[in-house]
Design a protein around this motif. Structure first.
Motif, PDB file in Angstrom:
ATOM      1  N   UNK A   1       0.840  -1.188   0.000  1.00 30.25           N
ATOM      2  CA  UNK A   1       0.000   0.000   0.000  1.00 30.25           C
ATOM      3  C   UNK A   1       0.883   1.250   0.000  1.00 30.25           C
ATOM      4  N   UNK A   2       0.643   2.164  -0.954  1.00 28.85           N
ATOM      5  CA  UNK A   2       1.462   3.370  -0.981  1.00 28.85           C
ATOM      6  C   UNK A   2       1.042   4.331   0.135  1.00 28.85           C
ATOM      7  N   UNK A   3       1.825   5.390   0.311  1.00 25.84           N
ATOM      8  CA  UNK A   3       1.593   6.298   1.441  1.00 25.84           C
ATOM      9  C   UNK A   3       0.233   6.985   1.373  1.00 25.84           C
ATOM     10  N   UNK A   4      -0.155   7.432   0.173  1.00 17.85           N
ATOM     11  CA  UNK A   4      -1.443   8.117   0.045  1.00 17.85           C
ATOM     12  C   UNK A   4      -2.594   7.176   0.355  1.00 17.85           C
ATOM     13  N   UNK A   5      -2.507   5.949  -0.118  1.00 19.79           N
ATOM     14  CA  UNK A   5      -3.563   4.973   0.147  1.00 19.79           C
ATOM     15  C   UNK A   5      -3.644   4.646   1.628  1.00 19.79           C
ATOM     16  N   UNK A   6      -2.484   4.553   2.278  1.00 22.00           N
ATOM     17  CA  UNK A   6      -2.477   4.298   3.714  1.00 22.00           C
ATOM     18  C   UNK A   6      -3.119   5.458   4.465  1.00 22.00           C
ATOM     19  N   UNK A   7      -2.771   6.684   4.094  1.00 16.99           N
ATOM     20  CA  UNK A   7      -3.379   7.851   4.736  1.00 16.99           C
ATOM     21  C   UNK A   7      -4.887   7.832   4.577  1.00 16.99           C
ATOM     22  N   UNK A   8      -5.340   7.524   3.366  1.00 22.41           N
ATOM     23  CA  UNK A   8      -6.781   7.492   3.096  1.00 22.41           C
ATOM     24  C   UNK A   8      -7.468   6.398   3.914  1.00 22.41           C
ATOM     25  N   UNK A   9      -6.856   5.218   3.959  1.00 22.31           N
ATOM     26  CA  UNK A   9      -7.461   4.115   4.704  1.00 22.31           C
ATOM     27  C   UNK A   9      -7.570   4.452   6.193  1.00 22.31           C
ATOM     28  N   UNK A  52       4.305   1.385   9.061  1.00 20.82           N
ATOM     29  CA  UNK A  52       5.465   2.209   8.747  1.00 20.82           C
ATOM     30  C   UNK A  52       6.355   2.335   9.992  1.00 20.82           C
ATOM     31  N   UNK A  53       6.921   1.204  10.438  1.00 22.98           N
ATOM     32  CA  UNK A  53       7.653   1.210  11.715  1.00 22.98           C
ATOM     33  C   UNK A  53       8.899   2.088  11.727  1.00 22.98           C
ATOM     34  N   UNK A  54       9.444   2.416  10.577  1.00 21.14           N
ATOM     35  CA  UNK A  54      10.663   3.227  10.529  1.00 21.14           C
ATOM     36  C   UNK A  54      10.386   4.723  10.448  1.00 21.14           C
ATOM     37  N   UNK A  55       9.121   5.105  10.289  1.00 18.78           N
ATOM     38  CA  UNK A  55       8.765   6.518  10.167  1.00 18.78           C
ATOM     39  C   UNK A  55       8.489   7.131  11.537  1.00 18.78           C
ATOM     40  N   UNK A  56       8.710   8.430  11.638  1.00 20.50           N
ATOM     41  CA  UNK A  56       8.369   9.169  12.854  1.00 20.50           C
ATOM     42  C   UNK A  56       6.902   9.588  12.817  1.00 20.50           C
TER      43      UNK A  56
END
Length: 243
Positions: A1-9, A52-56
């Motif tokens: 899942x790309x970042x935009x799709x994750x944000x939307x979900x 996204x475990x590596x993201x802040x």
């Protein structure tokens, strides 16, 4: 899942949870808002830490971790933007899930759950022409002096509305044309709305025309202009005349 799709979900999932909580519970407005903040924050942050475990992460509902400043990717979240409106069972509240990369609002989604809508950077809407007369968004409880003055100069109708996300998306939807805020905001108030607005081709900046920059030591980001690009120079010039 790309970042935009994750944000939307995640924005949609938090929205569904908030609607369920609002419909099933009957506390007073402040208690409902506080529970909504907690529940939506938990859902979004648990999912981000899993996916996204590596993201802040920077959330309105969490103490900011200084370690985030070393990360180029940071999710900036307002799990319930417009807690007061939500507690009053109004429609003008939102869920913000934004991603800043190297200080730029890059991806994101803004859900308007009570309206059954979600806007994201992956599928930006086609912009509508400006209204005639122009319509200026203002706080429904404390309209900013600068916004009122500029509305008078441009002959705008004033459109009172609740949350920052609802106001920003009103410009996307063609319900209004100018969202000028000078009363104080934080990064979580405008990261996702700015990302979605920019993806749709709108102008989004500070009120001095400088870019919106995210993941700073102090998350205060006190002012914002969202409008059609062709209108931006005129509005920014009027703002400078008030300073």
């Amino acid at each position: 899942m790309n970042d935009a799709a994750l944000a939307r979900e995640l924005a949609n999932a938090a929205g569904r949870l908030l609607l369920q909580l609002r419909d099933n519970e009957d506390p007073d407005g402040k208690a409902l808002g506080a529970e909504g903040d907690r529940a939506a924050n938990r859902l979004i942050l648990d999912a981000l830490r899993r996916e996204r475990p590596d993201d802040a992460i920077l959330s309105e509902e969490e103490t900011a971790d200084p370690a985030r400043l070393k990360s180029r990717r940071i999710w900036i979240v307002d799990p319930l933007d417009g807690t007061r409106e939500y507690g009053e069972r109004r429609d003008d509240w939102a869920v913000h899930v934004g991603l800043s990369i190297n200080g730029v609002a890059t991806e994101g989604a803004v859900a308007l759950p009570a309206m059954g809508l979600c806007f994201c950077t992956e599928f930006p809407p086609v912009l509508k022409a400006e209204n005639r007369p122009l319509r200026m968004l203002v706080s429904r409880t404390r309209p900013a002096r600068e916004a009122v003055k500029i509305a008078e100069a441009l002959g705008c109708e004033l459109v009172p509305m609740g949350s920052a996300g609802a106001k920003a998306m009103a410009v996307l939807r063609g319900e209004a044309d100018i969202y000028l805020h000078t009363g104080g905001q934080y990064e979580w108030d405008n990261c996702a709305p700015a990302a979605v607005a920019l993806a749709a081709g709108l102008h989004a900046s500070r009120v001095d025309g400088s870019p919106l920059v995210y993941n700073r030591t102090d998350p205060l980001l006190p002012d914002l202009l969202i409008c059609h690009r062709a209108r931006a120079d005129e509005v920014l010039g009027l703002v400078r005349g008030l300073v």
